[in-house]
Motif scaffolding. Structure first.
Motif, PDB file in Angstrom:
ATOM      1  N   ALA A  69      22.483   7.487   1.944  1.00 47.35           N
ATOM      2  CA  ALA A  69      21.556   7.640   0.817  1.00 47.35           C
ATOM      3  C   ALA A  69      20.219   7.038   1.200  1.00 47.35           C
ATOM      4  N   SER A  70      19.131   7.527   0.577  1.00 46.73           N
ATOM      5  CA  SER A  70      17.781   7.057   0.869  1.00 46.73           C
ATOM      6  C   SER A  70      17.191   6.397  -0.368  1.00 46.73           C
ATOM      7  N   ILE A  71      16.456   5.306  -0.142  1.00 50.38           N
ATOM      8  CA  ILE A  71      15.770   4.580  -1.224  1.00 50.38           C
ATOM      9  C   ILE A  71      14.299   4.989  -1.185  1.00 50.38           C
ATOM     10  N   PHE A  72      13.782   5.458  -2.344  1.00 51.81           N
ATOM     11  CA  PHE A  72      12.385   5.907  -2.462  1.00 51.81           C
ATOM     12  C   PHE A  72      11.667   5.060  -3.511  1.00 51.81           C
ATOM     13  N   THR A  73      10.343   4.940  -3.311  1.00 53.38           N
ATOM     14  CA  THR A  73       9.502   4.283  -4.338  1.00 53.38           C
ATOM     15  C   THR A  73       9.168   5.298  -5.431  1.00 53.38           C
ATOM     16  N   ARG A  74       9.023   4.772  -6.644  1.00 48.93           N
ATOM     17  CA  ARG A  74       8.689   5.655  -7.766  1.00 48.93           C
ATOM     18  C   ARG A  74       7.309   5.354  -8.343  1.00 48.93           C
ATOM     19  N   ARG A  75       6.622   4.425  -7.708  1.00 45.69           N
ATOM     20  CA  ARG A  75       5.266   4.118  -8.184  1.00 45.69           C
ATOM     21  C   ARG A  75       4.483   3.508  -7.039  1.00 45.69           C
ATOM     22  N   LEU A 102      22.038   5.378  -8.542  1.00 47.35           N
ATOM     23  CA  LEU A 102      21.419   4.160  -9.068  1.00 47.35           C
ATOM     24  C   LEU A 102      22.221   3.670 -10.257  1.00 47.35           C
ATOM     25  N   ALA A 103      22.526   2.377 -10.266  1.00 54.71           N
ATOM     26  CA  ALA A 103      23.335   1.823 -11.355  1.00 54.71           C
ATOM     27  C   ALA A 103      22.585   1.981 -12.682  1.00 54.71           C
ATOM     28  N   PRO A 104      23.323   2.214 -13.731  1.00 52.99           N
ATOM     29  CA  PRO A 104      22.649   2.410 -15.033  1.00 52.99           C
ATOM     30  C   PRO A 104      21.835   1.188 -15.454  1.00 52.99           C
ATOM     31  N   GLU A 105      22.288   0.006 -15.103  1.00 56.09           N
ATOM     32  CA  GLU A 105      21.578  -1.184 -15.554  1.00 56.09           C
ATOM     33  C   GLU A 105      20.359  -1.488 -14.702  1.00 56.09           C
ATOM     34  N   SER A 106      20.179  -0.780 -13.600  1.00 60.24           N
ATOM     35  CA  SER A 106      19.050  -1.053 -12.723  1.00 60.24           C
ATOM     36  C   SER A 106      17.805  -0.331 -13.242  1.00 60.24           C
ATOM     37  N   PRO A 107      16.624  -0.995 -13.261  1.00 58.56           N
ATOM     38  CA  PRO A 107      15.381  -0.332 -13.722  1.00 58.56           C
ATOM     39  C   PRO A 107      15.076   0.875 -12.851  1.00 58.56           C
ATOM     40  N   ARG A 108      14.600   1.928 -13.471  1.00 57.46           N
ATOM     41  CA  ARG A 108      14.335   3.161 -12.763  1.00 57.46           C
ATOM     42  C   ARG A 108      12.853   3.406 -12.555  1.00 57.46           C
ATOM     43  N   ALA A 109      12.024   2.435 -12.953  1.00 61.28           N
ATOM     44  CA  ALA A 109      10.583   2.665 -12.851  1.00 61.28           C
ATOM     45  C   ALA A 109      10.049   2.363 -11.457  1.00 61.28           C
ATOM     46  N   ASN A 110      10.780   1.589 -10.679  1.00 57.95           N
ATOM     47  CA  ASN A 110      10.251   1.159  -9.391  1.00 57.95           C
ATOM     48  C   ASN A 110      10.833   1.945  -8.204  1.00 57.95           C
ATOM     49  N   PHE A 111      12.185   2.128  -8.197  1.00 58.63           N
ATOM     50  CA  PHE A 111      12.824   2.753  -7.050  1.00 58.63           C
ATOM     51  C   PHE A 111      13.861   3.760  -7.523  1.00 58.63           C
ATOM     52  N   ASN A 156       0.804  -1.215   0.000  1.00 63.78           N
ATOM     53  CA  ASN A 156       0.000   0.000   0.000  1.00 63.78           C
ATOM     54  C   ASN A 156       0.838   1.267   0.000  1.00 63.78           C
ATOM     55  N   TYR A 157       2.216   1.131  -0.201  1.00 64.69           N
ATOM     56  CA  TYR A 157       3.047   2.327  -0.254  1.00 64.69           C
ATOM     57  C   TYR A 157       2.711   3.132  -1.507  1.00 64.69           C
ATOM     58  N   LYS A 158       2.891   4.435  -1.368  1.00 68.15           N
ATOM     59  CA  LYS A 158       2.649   5.342  -2.480  1.00 68.15           C
ATOM     60  C   LYS A 158       3.968   5.731  -3.130  1.00 68.15           C
ATOM     61  N   SER A 159       3.908   6.378  -4.224  1.00 64.23           N
ATOM     62  CA  SER A 159       5.096   6.823  -4.945  1.00 64.23           C
ATOM     63  C   SER A 159       5.790   7.921  -4.149  1.00 64.23           C
ATOM     64  N   GLY A 160       7.160   7.861  -4.138  1.00 64.28           N
ATOM     65  CA  GLY A 160       7.955   8.865  -3.443  1.00 64.28           C
ATOM     66  C   GLY A 160       8.101   8.626  -1.950  1.00 64.28           C
ATOM     67  N   GLN A 161       7.732   7.461  -1.490  1.00 61.79           N
ATOM     68  CA  GLN A 161       7.824   7.152  -0.064  1.00 61.79           C
ATOM     69  C   GLN A 161       9.174   6.483   0.233  1.00 61.79           C
ATOM     70  N   LYS A 162       9.908   6.966   1.288  1.00 64.68           N
ATOM     71  CA  LYS A 162      11.229   6.424   1.647  1.00 64.68           C
ATOM     72  C   LYS A 162      11.056   5.084   2.349  1.00 64.68           C
ATOM     73  N   TYR A 172      12.489  -7.344  -5.469  1.00 63.96           N
ATOM     74  CA  TYR A 172      13.097  -6.471  -6.469  1.00 63.96           C
ATOM     75  C   TYR A 172      14.569  -6.311  -6.116  1.00 63.96           C
ATOM     76  N   LEU A 173      15.405  -6.276  -7.121  1.00 60.89           N
ATOM     77  CA  LEU A 173      16.839  -6.079  -6.954  1.00 60.89           C
ATOM     78  C   LEU A 173      17.205  -4.694  -7.451  1.00 60.89           C
ATOM     79  N   VAL A 174      17.803  -3.885  -6.543  1.00 58.70           N
ATOM     80  CA  VAL A 174      18.182  -2.524  -6.876  1.00 58.70           C
ATOM     81  C   VAL A 174      19.700  -2.425  -6.760  1.00 58.70           C
ATOM     82  N   SER A 175      20.378  -2.061  -7.842  1.00 60.69           N
ATOM     83  CA  SER A 175      21.839  -1.920  -7.872  1.00 60.69           C
ATOM     84  C   SER A 175      22.208  -0.478  -7.564  1.00 60.69           C
ATOM     85  N   VAL A 176      23.110  -0.317  -6.539  1.00 65.84           N
ATOM     86  CA  VAL A 176      23.521   1.009  -6.085  1.00 65.84           C
ATOM     87  C   VAL A 176      25.025   1.137  -6.301  1.00 65.84           C
ATOM     88  N   VAL A 177      25.452   2.240  -6.951  1.00 66.08           N
ATOM     89  CA  VAL A 177      26.864   2.521  -7.184  1.00 66.08           C
ATOM     90  C   VAL A 177      27.355   3.432  -6.044  1.00 66.08           C
TER      91      VAL A 177
END
Length: 766
Positions: free
Chosen positions: A548-554, A529-538, A501-507, A565-570
């Motif tokens: 650094a903070s991880i936010f939702t994008r949807r 965010l690593a270039p190869e990591s999808p940017r639609a979710n986080f 039930n999280y909304k977009s932009g929530q940490k 979900y796997l998020v690659s961080v540089v």
């Protein structure tokens, strides 16, 4: 003149004795009533008494052969007709003192000593000689012994011991001696003592009346260092010291005690010592001695160095046991720099006494110390070295150098040449470093890694050319400088989840990083965010503070659709050369409450990271197998121990045979068993029946009785017995028929036994 004086004293003493010894016609007193001023009062009235005596005197130590006459007792009632008899009682009456019953003459039978007993109390009475009736009351009188000078004075001690400080003034009291005379001090001069000194002149004197001994010479003559002990003889003479008096003596041992009247003095004016240049601090150079005529505390002294060219190199202390000055080394010596030292040493008393010696009294001497040359080992220019090298330095890179010289190089052109430098391999076990044998240059032999070891502590040894045993060492501390050769990584293994039930932009997570390097200005990390990591979710937002903070994008995360979900961080740093790494953050999709509390998640995301390792799984499987094996073995052992039932079937009736292997001697053995009962079958049958009935009742009432018939075998039989066996096993061979039907009347327990033995013979045939 002396003759007239003696005669006068003799006449006076004789008259006194006569007057006191015999009082004839003494008048007594009685009370009479008279009238005084119209009143009746009692007044004393004189009456005449026959006799009354007071005391007699007797000279002690009588040396005559006859009894010593004391005096005469006489009563007025004695008219000389022989009718009066005198009777004497009291101390010594009849033994020491006797009286003539007719005349009343009193005598002493032996010589008496006043010092043993000074007087005797006696009682005399005049009685009628015929009937013994007292003519007058009994009268008491005293015989007192006259003292003569027969005892010499005696001192309280035979030997006295006394002390007096030396340098005492004339008349200083030393000790008082006291003598006593046993003679009567109240009579004449027999006990009048006078003291005098017979030995001890001219150092001491004694007061004639008191016996106090005093010093007789001045301070300069009473010097302990000249003479310490004196023996003084004191005499005491009675009769006031007159000629003919008796004398007693005693010895007084007088010791002069020490005072601090002598300053210490050195036994010599110049002292010479030698000390090797390698002497360590605290090593003794030599001892100096000063002499003080005093003793004990007054002889204690202290040594000090007052001047010279070695005040900072040497020190002096005092040996409290020997009172010697101990010269020691305070700083290292160097023959090549200074070969000798000259010092001025001073000594004075620790406790000076200003009454006798000046407080500033002291003595001085000269001390010369020669430094002896010694073949010294090489000496490094520094006591330690600190070197630095970067951790990425190549093998063979020179780090720095050490240098040592031989202090004795001036003696011989060849002496002191350094042969080689070496590294103590106990301090460099991995052989990371090496040193050039000729010039002392230290270089790398293996690569370095500051993150494994930031400091290396090694020891470099320098040896002489001519004498390799002459070595010295120096510590070398090598610091490994940091190079940016490690990339930053995530600080923790984060357990990150996103609620459905999280909304977009929530940490949903805050991350940070670590780096094994240590830059001078501190760490500064950058997150993206690593270039190869999808940017639609986080998305990843750098906070600028190494986090650094991880936010939702949807919105609309569904666990049923995708649980992780796997998020690659540089992560990168700012040092040169810059280092970066890519870390993967696993995010689980969870069902949560409205306030964000996780309710249900898929554990699959953590299985790879938080799951058990292969080794742990193998260990668990082995433990399970061991437990199963133990269970199987336990079951097998239990099955083997299981017993067969006591009675398999109703037909299976067993005899419980009890064997007694103790056999007697037959019929003649009457002590073991009385066989007479077996000779009477009627009695035997009755006894056997009673025995069996008793056993039946015991088994019927016992809760522990076995569920089968127990038949005991009694095989205690002798040879040649006319009685047959009672055993059921032996009864089968008996030719005579026996009736066992009565066993069926004993209850169900004996029914099976009655069926076995009570049936017809044909029933046993197969």
């Amino acid at each position: 003149m002396r003759t007239w004086t003696v005669c006068f004293l003799w006449v006076w003493a004789a008259q006194s004795v006569d007057a006191m010894a015999f009082l004839k016609g003494t008048v007594g007193l009685e009370k009479a009533r008279v009238t005084q001023e119209g009143r009746d009062v009692e007044t004393p009235r004189r009456f005449k008494r026959g006799w009354m005596w007071k005391q007699f005197f007797l000279q002690e130590e009588y040396t005559g052969t006859d009894n010593q006459y004391i005096g005469k007792l006489h009563s007025d009632l004695d008219r000389g007709d022989g009718t009066v008899m005198y009777v004497l009682t009291g101390e010594g009456a009849g033994t020491i003192f006797v009286i003539d019953a007719n005349s009343g003459d009193l005598h002493a039978t032996r010589s008496l000593d006043r010092e043993e007993k000074p007087y005797y109390s006696l009682r005399a009475q005049a009685v009628n000689k015929k009937n013994g009736i007292p003519l007058e009351p009994e009268t008491e009188f005293i015989v007192k012994l006259h003292d003569i000078n027969d005892n010499e004075p005696k001192f309280e001690k035979e030997v006295y011991t006394a002390n007096v400080p030396e340098r005492s003034h004339v008349g200083t009291s030393v000790i008082q001696v006291t003598a006593h005379d046993a003679d009567d001090e109240m009579f004449g001069l027999s006990a009048k003592l006078v003291y005098s000194i017979s030995q001890g002149h001219p150092y001491f004197s004694v007061e004639s009346n008191t016996g106090i001994i005093r010093t007789a010479l001045g301070p300069s003559d009473m010097d302990r260092e000249q003479r310490e002990h004196y023996q003084v003889v004191i005499e005491a003479k009675d009769m006031g010291g007159q000629r003919g008096g008796l004398t007693g003596s005693t010895t007084v041992n007088i010791t002069l005690t020490d005072v601090n009247d002598n300053p210490p003095q050195f036994s010599q004016s110049i002292y010479q010592f030698s000390i090797p240049e390698l002497a360590k601090a605290g090593e003794v150079v030599g001892r100096v001695r000063a002499v003080d005529a005093d003793i004990g505390r007054n002889a204690e002294m202290v040594f000090t160095l007052t001047s010279g060219d070695g005040l900072d190199v040497f020190d002096v202390t005092t040996d409290r046991n020997t009172q010697e000055g101990i010269l020691t080394v305070k700083k290292p010596l160097d023959y090549e720099k200074k070969k000798s030292y000259t010092l001025q040493i001073q000594v004075r008393n620790t406790h000076p006494d200003p009454r006798f010696v000046s407080v500033d009294s002291k003595d001085s001497a000269t001390v010369r110390v020669n430094v002896e040359d010694v073949d010294e080992p090489p000496r490094f220019e520094r006591s330690s070295y600190i070197l630095e090298v970067k951790e990425d330095a190549a093998v063979g890179t020179a780090i720095g150098s050490v240098s040592a010289v031989d202090p004795d190089a001036h003696i011989d052109s060849r002496n002191g040449v350094i042969s080689r430098y070496t590294i103590d391999r106990h301090t460099d076990v991995d052989r990371i470093f090496n040193v050039h044998a000729g010039n002392g240059s230290i270089f790398l032999q293996k690569p370095l890694d500051r993150e494994n070891l930031a400091w290396h502590n090694i020891s470099v040894i320098a040896a002489e050319f001519n004498d390799p045993q002459q070595t010295s060492r120096v510590p070398v501390y090598i610091r490994v400088l940091d190079v940016n050769d490690n990339a930053p990584t995530l600080a923790y293994l984060y357990d990150t989840f996103v609620c459905e039930n999280y909304k977009s932009g929530q940490k949903i997570q805050t991350i940070t990083a670590v780096d094994r390097d240590e830059p001078k200005d501190g760490h500064r990390f950058f997150f993206s965010l690593a270039p190869e990591s999808p940017r639609a979710n986080f998305s990843v937002r750098d906070n600028g503070d190494n986090t650094a903070s991880i936010f939702t994008r949807r919105t609309g995360f569904r666990r049923s659709q995708k649980s992780t979900y796997l998020v690659s961080v540089v992560i990168s740093d700012r040092d040169i050369p810059m280092q970066s790494s890519t870390s993967t953050l696993t995010i689980r999709v969870c069902t949560c409450t409205r306030d964000g509390t996780m309710e249900l998640c898929n554990a699959e995301a953590l299985s790879g990271s938080a799951g058990l390792s292969t080794g742990a799984l193998v260990a668990i499987l082995l433990c399970v197998l061991i437990l199963l094996l133990i269970v199987v073995l336990f079951a097998a052992l239990k099955r083997q121990k299981k017993k067969e039932p006591l009675i398999i079937s109703k037909e299976d009736v067993r005899d419980n045979v009890v064997s007694y292997n103790d056999e007697g001697g037959g019929e003649e053995d009457t002590q073991a068993f009385d066989i007479g009962a077996l000779r009477h079958p009627e009695a035997m049958e009755e006894n056997v029946r009673d025995f069996i009935n008793q056993r039946v009742q015991e088994h019927d009432g016992s809760p522990t009785a076995p569920p089968y018939d127990s038949l005991a075998t009694y095989a205690y039989e002798g040879n040649g017995s006319v009685a047959e066996s009672l055993s059921s096993l032996g009864s089968a061979s008996s030719e005579g028929a026996q009736d066992y039907n009565y066993l069926s009347e004993w209850g169900p327990r004996f029914r099976k036994l009655a069926d076995m033995y009570g049936g017809e013979e044909s029933d046993w045939d197969c």
